[in-house]
Every structure is written in C-alpha cells, then in structure tokens.
Design an enzyme around this catalytic site. Structure first.
Site, short mmCIF file in Angstrom:
data_model
loop_
_atom_site.label_atom_id
_atom_site.label_comp_id
_atom_site.label_asym_id
_atom_site.label_seq_id
_atom_site.Cartn_x
_atom_site.Cartn_y
_atom_site.Cartn_z
N SER A 17 52.49 -25.44 40.99
CA SER A 17 52.41 -24.60 42.19
C SER A 17 51.01 -24.07 42.45
O SER A 17 50.65 -23.81 43.60
CB SER A 17 53.39 -23.43 42.07
OG SER A 17 53.09 -22.62 40.95
N ASP A 194 52.14 -11.43 38.99
CA ASP A 194 52.96 -11.97 37.90
C ASP A 194 52.10 -12.59 36.79
O ASP A 194 52.62 -13.21 35.88
CB ASP A 194 53.96 -13.00 38.41
CG ASP A 194 53.31 -14.21 39.06
OD1 ASP A 194 52.07 -14.28 39.08
OD2 ASP A 194 54.05 -15.10 39.53
N HIS A 197 50.52 -16.59 39.36
CA HIS A 197 50.21 -17.10 40.69
C HIS A 197 49.12 -16.24 41.33
O HIS A 197 49.40 -15.13 41.79
CB HIS A 197 51.47 -17.10 41.57
CG HIS A 197 52.53 -18.03 41.07
ND1 HIS A 197 53.52 -17.63 40.20
CD2 HIS A 197 52.73 -19.36 41.30
CE1 HIS A 197 54.31 -18.66 39.93
NE2 HIS A 197 53.84 -19.72 40.57
#
Length: 218
Positions: A17, A194, A197
């Site tokens: 991601s 977090d 990310h």
C-alpha cells in the site's frame, strides 16, 4: 549503483500500500490525473521533473495494497516481467511483519523470515536473469524505540532485504534510516498515525531516499 537520470529508461516500482497509493489500474503509468498514485512514487517522478527537467525516465507504479512478498511472487510475471521495465525498485516486507502483530488469525498469511528471504532472492534472481536491473528498498516502521517488538522485527526483515541486495550486488535503499533521521526531531504521529502509512511528509522522506539511492544528487 546509481542510474543516469538522462538515459531513457522505464523504472517500475512494486510493493504494498505504501507504493500503491491509489495508482491507476491496471498499469500505473500516464500523465492524466494521478496515474502514479499520491505517494512516494509520484513524488519521485515530480522530483526528477523539477530537478532534472531533461530526465528521460518512464515511471511505472505496480504497487498493490496489502501485498506481502508472497503476493509479489504471485503476480511477478504479469506485473513486472511482462511489462519489461529496464529497472525495478522492490519495497516489500511491512505486511509480512505487520500481520504477525495486527491480528491473531492471519494463520498461513504470515510470512516468516525464511520465506521472506527465499522469495525475495528468487524474485531478484529471476528479474536479473531477464536482463532487468533491480534495487531493493528496505521495509520500515515509524517508531524510534528499536526495542519495541514490531520495530525490532521490522529491523530484522530490513536486514534480510539488505543482505539479499548485498549478495546480489544490488543497490539497497535504507528507508528506515531516513525515517530515523526525521524521528530524531519528530514524534511518529507527525509522520504516520499508525506508524506504517505515512502522510505526505513521510512519503517525501521515502522519495528523497529513493531518488538519492537511484540517481545520487540531482
């Protein structure tokens, strides 16, 4: 090894991601909208354009959110070899580690260090055999305490990535070291709520490290 930014070349970025960032499907390349996504890959292209307007690199983003090194292996033929880039930048390992901490029922989806090393080595070997250059970027965790369990395990996987790169004579981009320099002055929340990310500043840290690792000083 650094690349000449003026030499025509197709450079493909692949990972999870952090690389994906909502890039264009099926192939993250183009000029309309945000084909490279909104993360470090787009910033790498922007930095090259701003600092070396005559650069001749074609940048392609083939990141997929949630991927582990096992996921990369499953799509390597279609998403790397079939696209025939001149150079590939691999950044993988965050999910391989995170899944061991984020939930207790990932089961066989967890990727141990032996599988991580063997799979990354195989992907690098197959890619080089196809005449494609490779650079490896290490996974990271935006946490300054190196004794914190996930940071310690991520460091171990980053060390494996660095060892694979060294064994193959490849360039290694130490993304964790770049974040550690920023964390000397910033709280992790300033870069990623977090700790995985990143926001835009965090992606710029990655982009700066990638540009320096691939092209040297621009």
């Amino acid at each position: 090894m650094t690349l000449d930014p003026l030499l025509p070349r197709k450079v493909l970025f692949i990972g999870d991601s952090i690389t994906d960032c909502d890039r264009l499907r099926p192939v993250g390349e183009g000029v309309m909208g945000t084909p490279l996504g909104t993360g470090y890959v787009a910033l790498v292209a922007a930095l090259l354009t701003a600092r070396r307007p005559a650069h001749r690199q074609r940048i392609v983003n083939m990141g997929v959110s949630g991927d582990t090194v096992r996921g990369l292996a499953a799509r390597w033929l279609s998403d790397v070899l079939a696209i025939a880039p001149d150079h590939v930048v691999i950044m993988i390992g965050i999910n391989d580690v995170w899944r061991a901490f984020s939930r207790t029922n990932w089961g066989d989806w967890q990727i141990g260090p032996e599988e991580y090393r063997a799979t990354l080595t195989r992907l690098v070997t197959e890619t080089r055999a196809a005449g494609i250059g490779v650079s490896v970027a290490g996974p990271f965790f935006i946490e300054p305490d190196r004794t914190e369990p996930m940071r310690a395990r991520m460091d171990a996987y980053a060390a494996i990535a660095a060892e694979v790169a060294a064994e193959q004579g490849l360039g290694f981009i130490d993304v964790q070291a770049a974040f550690d320099r920023a964390l000397a002055s910033l709280h992790p929340m300033a870069l990623a709520p977090d700790r995985v990310h990143p926001g835009l500043a965090g992606h710029m840290i990655i982009a700066d490290a990638v540009v320096a690792g691939l092209f040297g000083a621009l």
